[in-house]
Design a protein around this motif. Sequence first.
Motif, PDB file in Angstrom:
ATOM      1  N   ILE A 461      -2.574  -0.631 -10.278  1.00 39.07           N
ATOM      2  CA  ILE A 461      -3.979  -0.169 -10.459  1.00 39.07           C
ATOM      3  C   ILE A 461      -4.683  -0.588 -12.320  1.00 39.07           C
ATOM      4  O   ILE A 461      -5.590  -0.654 -12.127  1.00 39.07           O
ATOM      5  CB  ILE A 461      -2.782   1.065 -11.222  1.00 39.07           C
ATOM      6  N   LYS A 462      -3.747  -1.326 -12.641  1.00 42.90           N
ATOM      7  CA  LYS A 462      -5.020  -2.093 -13.922  1.00 42.90           C
ATOM      8  C   LYS A 462      -5.487  -3.199 -12.768  1.00 42.90           C
ATOM      9  O   LYS A 462      -6.656  -2.966 -13.393  1.00 42.90           O
ATOM     10  CB  LYS A 462      -3.816  -3.231 -14.305  1.00 42.90           C
ATOM     11  N   ASN A 502       3.587   6.120  -4.250  1.00 43.40           N
ATOM     12  CA  ASN A 502       3.590   4.967  -3.195  1.00 43.40           C
ATOM     13  C   ASN A 502       5.400   4.475  -3.267  1.00 43.40           C
ATOM     14  O   ASN A 502       5.443   4.139  -3.425  1.00 43.40           O
ATOM     15  CB  ASN A 502       2.859   3.645  -3.806  1.00 43.40           C
ATOM     16  N   ILE A 503       5.312   5.062  -1.721  1.00 42.51           N
ATOM     17  CA  ILE A 503       6.821   4.781  -0.866  1.00 42.51           C
ATOM     18  C   ILE A 503       6.425   3.837  -0.254  1.00 42.51           C
ATOM     19  O   ILE A 503       5.616   3.762   1.140  1.00 42.51           O
ATOM     20  CB  ILE A 503       6.904   6.313  -0.244  1.00 42.51           C
ATOM     21  N   ILE A 554      -5.598  13.231  -1.093  1.00 45.51           N
ATOM     22  CA  ILE A 554      -5.431  11.819  -0.823  1.00 45.51           C
ATOM     23  C   ILE A 554      -4.648  10.891  -0.311  1.00 45.51           C
ATOM     24  O   ILE A 554      -3.838  10.546  -0.986  1.00 45.51           O
ATOM     25  CB  ILE A 554      -6.286  11.755  -1.876  1.00 45.51           C
ATOM     26  N   ALA A 555      -5.262  10.828   0.663  1.00 42.91           N
ATOM     27  CA  ALA A 555      -3.831  10.187   1.906  1.00 42.91           C
ATOM     28  C   ALA A 555      -4.422   8.707   1.867  1.00 42.91           C
ATOM     29  O   ALA A 555      -5.784   9.069   1.361  1.00 42.91           O
ATOM     30  CB  ALA A 555      -3.478  10.294   2.960  1.00 42.91           C
ATOM     31  N   ALA A 556      -3.834   7.269   1.279  1.00 41.72           N
ATOM     32  CA  ALA A 556      -4.552   6.039   1.048  1.00 41.72           C
ATOM     33  C   ALA A 556      -3.672   5.688   2.709  1.00 41.72           C
ATOM     34  O   ALA A 556      -2.503   6.250   2.658  1.00 41.72           O
ATOM     35  CB  ALA A 556      -3.884   5.282   0.573  1.00 41.72           C
ATOM     36  N   ASP A 557      -4.855   4.102   2.751  1.00 38.19           N
ATOM     37  CA  ASP A 557      -3.462   3.698   4.100  1.00 38.19           C
ATOM     38  C   ASP A 557      -2.658   2.274   3.012  1.00 38.19           C
ATOM     39  O   ASP A 557      -1.749   2.394   4.623  1.00 38.19           O
ATOM     40  CB  ASP A 557      -4.439   3.007   5.089  1.00 38.19           C
ATOM     41  N   ASP A 558      -3.169   1.943   2.258  1.00 42.66           N
ATOM     42  CA  ASP A 558      -2.391   0.833   2.066  1.00 42.66           C
ATOM     43  C   ASP A 558      -2.143   0.685   0.597  1.00 42.66           C
ATOM     44  O   ASP A 558      -2.830   1.767  -0.557  1.00 42.66           O
ATOM     45  CB  ASP A 558      -2.804  -0.199   2.601  1.00 42.66           C
ATOM     46  N   ALA A 563      -4.488   2.771  -5.206  1.00 38.94           N
ATOM     47  CA  ALA A 563      -4.943   2.569  -5.864  1.00 38.94           C
ATOM     48  C   ALA A 563      -6.696   2.731  -6.639  1.00 38.94           C
ATOM     49  O   ALA A 563      -6.678   3.704  -7.576  1.00 38.94           O
ATOM     50  CB  ALA A 563      -4.374   0.686  -6.547  1.00 38.94           C
ATOM     51  N   GLU A 564      -6.645   1.965  -5.097  1.00 46.40           N
ATOM     52  CA  GLU A 564      -9.192   2.392  -5.789  1.00 46.40           C
ATOM     53  C   GLU A 564      -9.043   4.253  -5.801  1.00 46.40           C
ATOM     54  O   GLU A 564     -10.051   4.213  -6.647  1.00 46.40           O
ATOM     55  CB  GLU A 564      -9.465   1.135  -4.467  1.00 46.40           C
TER      56      GLU A 564
END
Length: 571
Positions: A461-462, A502-503, A554-558, A563-564
């Motif tokens: 995230i940072k 984030n799991i 919002i779904a994220a792939d990785d 984080a982005e």
Amino acid sequence: MAVVRRLGSAIIRGSPHIHLEILIAILTRIATARVAPLFTRFLDGAIHRSNVVAPDVGLWIEFVVILSILAAIAPSSPSSSHDLYTSTVFFQSVRGSNRFTRVCHVIATQAMRWLATSVCLIEIAGFELGYRAAAMASAMARRVANVVARSRISSFYPLHKAIAAPKSGPWEQQLRHLNIHEYQGADLMSKYGVNVPKGAVVSSRKEISTVLEKEFPDNEELVVKSQILAGGRGLGTFKNGLKGGVHIVKRDKVEEIAGKMLGQILVTKQTGPEGKPVNKVFICEKLQLVNEMYFAIALDRASAGPVIIACSKGGTSIEDLAEKYPDMIIKVPINIHKGITDADAEKVVNGLNLKCADKNDSMQQVKHLYDLFCKSDCTLVEINPLAETADGKLVAADAKLNFDDNASFRQQEIFALRDQSQEDAREVAAAAADLNYIGLDGEIGCMVNGAGLAMATMDIIKLHGGSPANFLDVGGNASENQVIEAFKILTSDKKVKAILVNIFGGIMKCNVIASGIVNAAKTVSLKVPLIVRLEGTNVDLGKRILKESKMNLIAADDLDDAAEKAVAALA
């Protein structure tokens, strides 16, 4: 060895249904026959900092199998408490913390992956290449042992006893060290024969006149001390404008100064700008001090026991003393089995460089403080200043005491002193829900499973220009209710502008997290963007639960993508 190879092949293929009873039987057979003696020799070498070279790569592989699987076979359902006990009692047989256990889990899981790779490489590509992978697994295992060696170990469960242990319920995740107020510490020290200033505590202005008349009938000057669980009180500032949390005043000014402290917020260099509430004030006799020194007892990893730290200068922070007077600071390790001896106490007293206090009486005071440290299960006893008075007494003029939460079951009277008004309300709620939570100053709330993944999430995230609002680890055995409580904690933080889940499901199932998220959304008012990244066990089921819920997320792939998107959601 053939059994171990088949087991390794099953692991690397990602088989999620290895029958636990068969697995435990295999582990029991291996552990009792061959691995337990190797494990003992390995840790003995690690503790004494000697190099340990495995005589047989097969034994190394068996060792890492045991270590890794014991770390990995946490329960797949709440009823599998036996498996949870199997996987944790081995690590908790050391006198360490659950945070330490979690670190071991991370390292051992990586070791398991290298082990599985090495077993298959031995089968496919021959011994030499497989040995290299096994060496990497051994290095990971050595890291576990080194962490263990630095964690004040006194004894271990044999592996076969850990595996054959009886059933046990879930274990508490949150680690805390109890901190008590100065007036509480003074009362406890006096019970162990430690000299402390005469004092009385008040919680309202109307109590002050009664206390003065009863406890201090002849005192013309008194010390008024605000009670908060933070240092730097003397240089602090109240939000009502009063300067200083510790005042030496004339008798007729005590009520006025104490009244300005009670119910107010004191800000010091340790509290942060939000400060801490002063609910009690400690009124003490003013002592005629002729010498101020520093004294502390802490736990020392290097000597695997308590260490007494003393300095002939005191009254200021140990960091400042170490910078200004490094040669005046002495350290006296205490043999935990023998206890403090006359020679130990004399060495401490000599290091204090007393001016007028009786040496033998002072040695006795040192012994009383050590007795308090051990019998009360302290992690820290810090006396600053430890002072000599004009009448030749050694007095603990101010003290800070911390206690090991693992001993709360036998120190119930002490732990009843906990003042939750001095703690972060979010951390208190997290502890009640068996969640690991630490509040930070950022804008992106994080809910992650596993301490290592949580730290990696905060780092990335940072990296993308954001800042995490917290460290929140739901662990590997969280229920839907715990996920709901986690969301309540995250949404209670007004600074949080987005939430990132984030799991990476191994022990933790993605569908449990997904159900918890859906139910949490029904319970709490979710007004900030929610970014979810799920991967691992039951990930497809988890994603389907989220999709069917019609939630706005919002779904994220990785992790990088998550984080982005979390940082972008702040715009």
